[in-house]
Design an enzyme around this catalytic site. Structure first.
Site, short mmCIF file in Angstrom:
data_model
loop_
_atom_site.label_atom_id
_atom_site.label_comp_id
_atom_site.label_asym_id
_atom_site.label_seq_id
_atom_site.Cartn_x
_atom_site.Cartn_y
_atom_site.Cartn_z
N THR B 1 0.83 -1.21 0.00
CA THR B 1 0.00 0.00 0.00
C THR B 1 0.86 1.25 0.00
OG1 THR B 1 -1.82 -1.06 1.17
CG2 THR B 1 -1.69 1.33 1.36
N GLU B 87 10.96 -3.32 -1.34
CA GLU B 87 10.99 -4.64 -0.70
C GLU B 87 12.09 -5.54 -1.26
OE1 GLU B 87 6.99 -6.13 -0.60
OE2 GLU B 87 6.68 -5.25 1.36
N ASN B 222 7.18 -11.18 1.07
CA ASN B 222 5.76 -11.25 0.77
C ASN B 222 5.17 -12.65 0.85
OD1 ASN B 222 4.77 -8.47 0.09
ND2 ASN B 222 6.69 -8.59 -1.06
N SER B 227 1.71 -12.99 9.02
CA SER B 227 2.20 -13.38 10.34
C SER B 227 3.17 -12.33 10.89
CB SER B 227 2.87 -14.73 10.27
OG SER B 227 3.93 -14.69 9.35
#
Lengths: 206, 227
Positions: B1, B87, B222, B227
């Site tokens: 996001t 990422e 990802n 978790s």
């Protein structure tokens, strides 16, 4: 395998100082929504009273708009972007695909901040994190109260950096940029911006 | 996001602010891609509180265009930081599509290249796989092919470290350069910042998109998000 390497992005891209606009205070807290105990709730408040503020926003065009998107949009439509004085953001839970209860939770976040700043219909809300889970409103509400009741709002560099951290999810560094500009008439003004995002990134906002 | 907000102490009328933010977003946050996914929560908002004592900026103010331009450049800086995070990404890639018949077509082509998983994995592996770039241009969701002429298109890698030759041509006027200098390609692809230049030669419009490579780390992060 040629590409495998480690870049210290935090040191490369995170500022160690900044220049910030007049009339704002920010605060952040670890409310407990994030399991690792990191900052996960931030509030920005406009403290300037010399004239009414204005606001604008662009939102995702995804058909499944999250509750905070729909709620903030509603606030902007009803106020025509006038008199918006606060933003409240949580990370760790996106409050997306949560139905009517999610809408109520987003509105409750806004109502809490509105009450604390003493101005109705004056706050925008944003959330980011896991989709399809309800917000832990007990933690969020306590966190918002904590920020205001303990006067944890500041306008120093650390406060701004911390609120930038509080909106992070899997980000490897907080994204904070501040800069002073000069107008043609010689008047100086300041912009500060922060963003979060690392994955699920190809926005098309309108 | 993607979430973000700007705040300023300048007084800006809300209608002008909305136009400024929209213009800036269309040239910054709406021109980035890490993985091609659009979130349910993407939001950028802006507040102007008017703490600076000056006349309110409206669409008819002398300073309007200047503020719009300054906010846009500022937004680009912030948007690019999101891509630099990416990422687990190791490369920041500017996809520059120029000389298109329309801005919209240039943007669609730049986005198509930026979202291609195979282009992004090639960039991670430092493989000068121009075929994947052409492939992504070929399936770009254009309304028509007026901006895309297979006989005039050129594709190059551009070095960002001022080393020479700065441009390494991969395809020139629709003709693949079969004797690409692989050593030079490897040097350029080893840089942290890269540029892919697509010259369509069908018009005068251009668009930029910013993307990154796709790394093993992206999958690690990802594959275990909830978790």
């Amino acid at each position: 395998q040629h590409g495998r390497k480690v870049i210290d992005k935090y040191n490369l891209y995170v500022p160690t100082e900044g220049v910030f606009p007049k009339g704002y205070k920010v605060g952040s807290i670890a409310s407990g929504v994030k399991k690792n105990g990191n900052l996960d709730l931030g509030v920005l408040v406009n403290t300037n009273t010399s004239r009414p503020s204005s606001a604008a926003a662009v939102f995702t065009t995804n058909k499944f708009k999250a509750a905070p998107v729909l709620t903030s949009k509603k606030v902007l439509e009803s106020t025509q972007g006038n008199g918006i004085n606060a933003i409240v953001v949580n990370s760790g839970c996106a409050n997306a695909v949560t139905g009517e209860l999610g809408m109520q939770d987003a509105q409750e976040m806004i109502d809490l901040v509105n009450r604390k700043i003493g101005k109705p219909n004056s706050t925008l809300v944003m959330s980011t994190g896991v989709i399809g889970q309800r917000l832990q409103m007990d933690k969020i509400s306590a966190g918002i109260k904590n920020i205001f009741d303990n006067n944890a709002l500041g306008n120093d560099f650390k406060s701004w950096l911390n609120i930038a951290k509080s909106i992070n999810t899997t980000d490897t560094f907080p994204k904070l940029v501040s800069r002073q500009f000069e107008l043609l008439n010689g008047q100086k003004y300041t912009l500060v911006g922060m963003a979060k995002g690392a994955g699920m990134i190809c926005p098309n906002m309108a | 996001t993607l979430l973000g907000y700007f705040v300023t102490d300048l007084p800006i009328a809300s209608s002008a602010l909305q136009k400024i933010l929209r213009f800036a977003t269309d040239r910054s946050f709406n021109c980035i891609s890490v993985d091609g996914d659009m979130s349910t929560n993407d939001t950028i908002c802006m507040i102007a509180n008017g703490a600076v004592e000056t006349d309110e900026i409206t669409e008819s103010s002398e300073e309007y265009e200047q503020v719009k331009s300054q906010v846009t450049e500022f937004a680009k800086t912030l948007a690019q930081l999101v891509v630099r995070d990416g990422e687990g990404s190791t490369k920041f890639v500017t996809v520059n599509v120029q000389n298109s018949l329309t801005f919209e077509d240039a943007k669609i082509i730049a986005e198509s290249i930026s979202n291609s998983m195979l282009v992004k994995t090639a960039l991670y592996g430092q493989d000068a796989n121009w075929g994947r770039i052409l492939c992504a241009i070929g399936y770009a969701k254009l309304d028509n092919l007026k901006s895309l002429n297979t006989d005039s298109i050129s594709v190059s890698f551009i070095a960002t470290d001022n080393s020479e030759p700065r441009e390494l041509k991969l395809v020139e006027n629709g003709v693949p350069q079969l004797d690409v200098d692989e050593e030079r390609a490897a040097q350029i692809l080893a840089l942290d910042d890269l540029e892919v230049l697509v010259d369509l030669k069908t018009g005068n419009e251009s668009a930029q998109f910013w993307t990154c490579d796709l790394s093993h780390e992206y999958v690690t992060i990802n594959g275990d998000y909830r978790s």
